[in-house]
Design a protein around this motif. Structure first.
Motif, PDB file in Angstrom:
ATOM      1  N   MET A  79       5.852   6.774  -6.871  1.00 52.30           N
ATOM      2  CA  MET A  79       6.257   6.562  -5.488  1.00 52.30           C
ATOM      3  C   MET A  79       7.714   6.980  -5.286  1.00 52.30           C
ATOM      4  O   MET A  79       8.564   6.759  -6.137  1.00 52.30           O
ATOM      5  N   VAL A  80       7.959   7.579  -4.142  1.00 44.89           N
ATOM      6  CA  VAL A  80       9.315   7.929  -3.734  1.00 44.89           C
ATOM      7  C   VAL A  80       9.656   7.100  -2.502  1.00 44.89           C
ATOM      8  O   VAL A  80       8.821   6.943  -1.597  1.00 44.89           O
ATOM      9  N   LYS A 138       7.628   4.325   1.645  1.00 46.97           N
ATOM     10  CA  LYS A 138       7.340   4.847   0.316  1.00 46.97           C
ATOM     11  C   LYS A 138       6.046   5.661   0.354  1.00 46.97           C
ATOM     12  O   LYS A 138       5.166   5.443   1.192  1.00 46.97           O
ATOM     13  N   GLY A 139       5.968   6.632  -0.552  1.00 43.92           N
ATOM     14  CA  GLY A 139       4.772   7.458  -0.615  1.00 43.92           C
ATOM     15  C   GLY A 139       4.847   8.421  -1.778  1.00 43.92           C
ATOM     16  O   GLY A 139       5.826   8.463  -2.526  1.00 43.92           O
ATOM     17  N   HIS A 140       3.811   9.204  -1.919  1.00 44.01           N
ATOM     18  CA  HIS A 140       3.743  10.180  -3.000  1.00 44.01           C
ATOM     19  C   HIS A 140       4.289  11.529  -2.518  1.00 44.01           C
ATOM     20  O   HIS A 140       4.137  11.910  -1.350  1.00 44.01           O
ATOM     21  N   VAL A 182       7.876  13.600   1.069  1.00 52.61           N
ATOM     22  CA  VAL A 182       6.880  12.533   1.181  1.00 52.61           C
ATOM     23  C   VAL A 182       6.322  12.492   2.593  1.00 52.61           C
ATOM     24  O   VAL A 182       5.113  12.430   2.812  1.00 52.61           O
ATOM     25  N   VAL A 183       7.219  12.533   3.558  1.00 48.19           N
ATOM     26  CA  VAL A 183       6.842  12.488   4.964  1.00 48.19           C
ATOM     27  C   VAL A 183       7.942  13.187   5.747  1.00 48.19           C
ATOM     28  O   VAL A 183       9.108  13.192   5.350  1.00 48.19           O
ATOM     29  N   ASN A 184       7.590  13.775   6.850  1.00 50.57           N
ATOM     30  CA  ASN A 184       8.580  14.418   7.696  1.00 50.57           C
ATOM     31  C   ASN A 184       9.465  13.355   8.347  1.00 50.57           C
ATOM     32  O   ASN A 184       8.962  12.423   8.983  1.00 50.57           O
ATOM     33  N   ILE A 185      10.761  13.503   8.176  1.00 51.27           N
ATOM     34  CA  ILE A 185      11.686  12.514   8.713  1.00 51.27           C
ATOM     35  C   ILE A 185      11.549  12.385  10.223  1.00 51.27           C
ATOM     36  O   ILE A 185      11.709  11.294  10.785  1.00 51.27           O
ATOM     37  N   LEU A 206       5.170   1.434   4.891  1.00 51.38           N
ATOM     38  CA  LEU A 206       6.406   0.681   5.090  1.00 51.38           C
ATOM     39  C   LEU A 206       6.685  -0.168   3.849  1.00 51.38           C
ATOM     40  O   LEU A 206       5.822  -0.913   3.377  1.00 51.38           O
ATOM     41  N   HIS A 207       7.901  -0.062   3.316  1.00 52.48           N
ATOM     42  CA  HIS A 207       8.268  -0.760   2.090  1.00 52.48           C
ATOM     43  C   HIS A 207       9.233  -1.919   2.351  1.00 52.48           C
ATOM     44  O   HIS A 207       9.052  -3.011   1.829  1.00 52.48           O
TER      45      HIS A 207
END
Length: 272
Positions: free
Chosen positions: A1-2, A50-52, A60-63, A117-118
């Motif tokens: 996870m990042v 968090k995500g891969h 991981v995801v587009n900001i 959501l972390h």
């Protein structure tokens, strides 16, 4: 996870009041925050997801997608508002820092794609913040300042070893710091007051237990608590935990900034 963290600022007004209480009780419990005309803050919200890692894109995801979700809640619903009067949730729930962070968490938790959501942290001012993660508990952190001198010297080491390990900090006359103490409590939010703990009570406990004992003192020479101890910041964190724990049963963490570059924390023997 990042993990990825984005920050967003917003400004809002609020008042701490229980409508069924009279003016005296509201002022007793909430102090200046009970002013019916309200007061305000420039809030800073940190949102961590968090995500891969996507191997093709390297992200991981587009900001921009994170911003769209967060700002859709924070800026459209909360920014520039008097929360008690203009927001449906806070008309019914006192907009304490704890209640605001709980509301934002519940609104954001299922809205992200490709990530989860972390953690969120809401700074109400430089000395007060609330935090929520994936557990059910809310954390509240209050920051305090005190000044003290100390000499880093262990009786279990030779003079040569002390000088080698501690350098200038082994100066026989000592040296000093402007310490910032962070006290974090954790618990369920009271459904009536919207608080984990009354801030006035927390301030009084910390002032009596820590500030009055150690502010403007030489820890090696003026305090019983450090008699026979080497008052490193690590040891200080443990000593402060032990002193506060008996008076704050929901104590979660003690953090200590010795300088702007040196930070230490202790969560108790069962949380290591």
């Amino acid at each position: 996870m990042v993990l990825l963290t984005r920050k967003v600022e917003f400004s809002a007004a609020h008042s701490y009041r229980v409508p069924s209480w009279d003016e005296d009780k509201n002022r007793e419990v909430f102090g200046l925050c009970s002013n019916p005309n309200g007061h305000g803050h420039d809030y800073l919200l940190e949102v961590t997801v968090k995500g891969h890692l996507n191997e093709k894109s390297g992200i991981v995801v587009n900001i921009t997608d994170v911003d769209r979700v967060v700002k859709g809640i924070v800026l459209e619903e909360l920014d520039g508002r008097f929360l008690n009067r203009e927001h449906p949730f806070f008309i019914e729930h006192i907009p304490t820092t704890e209640n605001i962070v709980a509301y934002i968490w519940n609104e954001l938790k299922d809205r992200f794609e490709d990530c989860k959501l972390h953690k969120i942290i809401l700074h109400e001012n430089p000395f007060l913040l609330s935090q929520k993660g994936e557990g059910s508990m809310i954390q509240l952190t209050r920051k305090y300042h005190f000044s003290a001198a100390h000499r880093l010297h262990s009786d279990q080491l030779s003079d040569e070893e002390n000088k080698e390990i501690f350098g200038k900090c082994n100066n026989p006359n000592g040296h000093g710091h402007n310490y910032i103490l962070e006290v974090t409590v954790e618990g369920e939010v009271d459904p009536v007051t919207g608080m984990i703990i009354n801030l006035a009570e927390l301030d009084e406990i910390v002032d009596q237990t820590i500030i009055q004992k150690f502010d403007h003192k030489h820890l090696n020479l003026d305090t019983e608590e450090f008699n026979g101890l080497n008052p490193t910041a690590e040891v200080m964190s443990i000593v402060f935990w032990d002193l506060l724990q008996s008076r704050l049963p929901n104590l979660h963490k003690v953090g200590l900034w010795e300088t702007a570059k040196n930070y230490f924390e202790y969560c108790g023997p069962t949380k290591e």
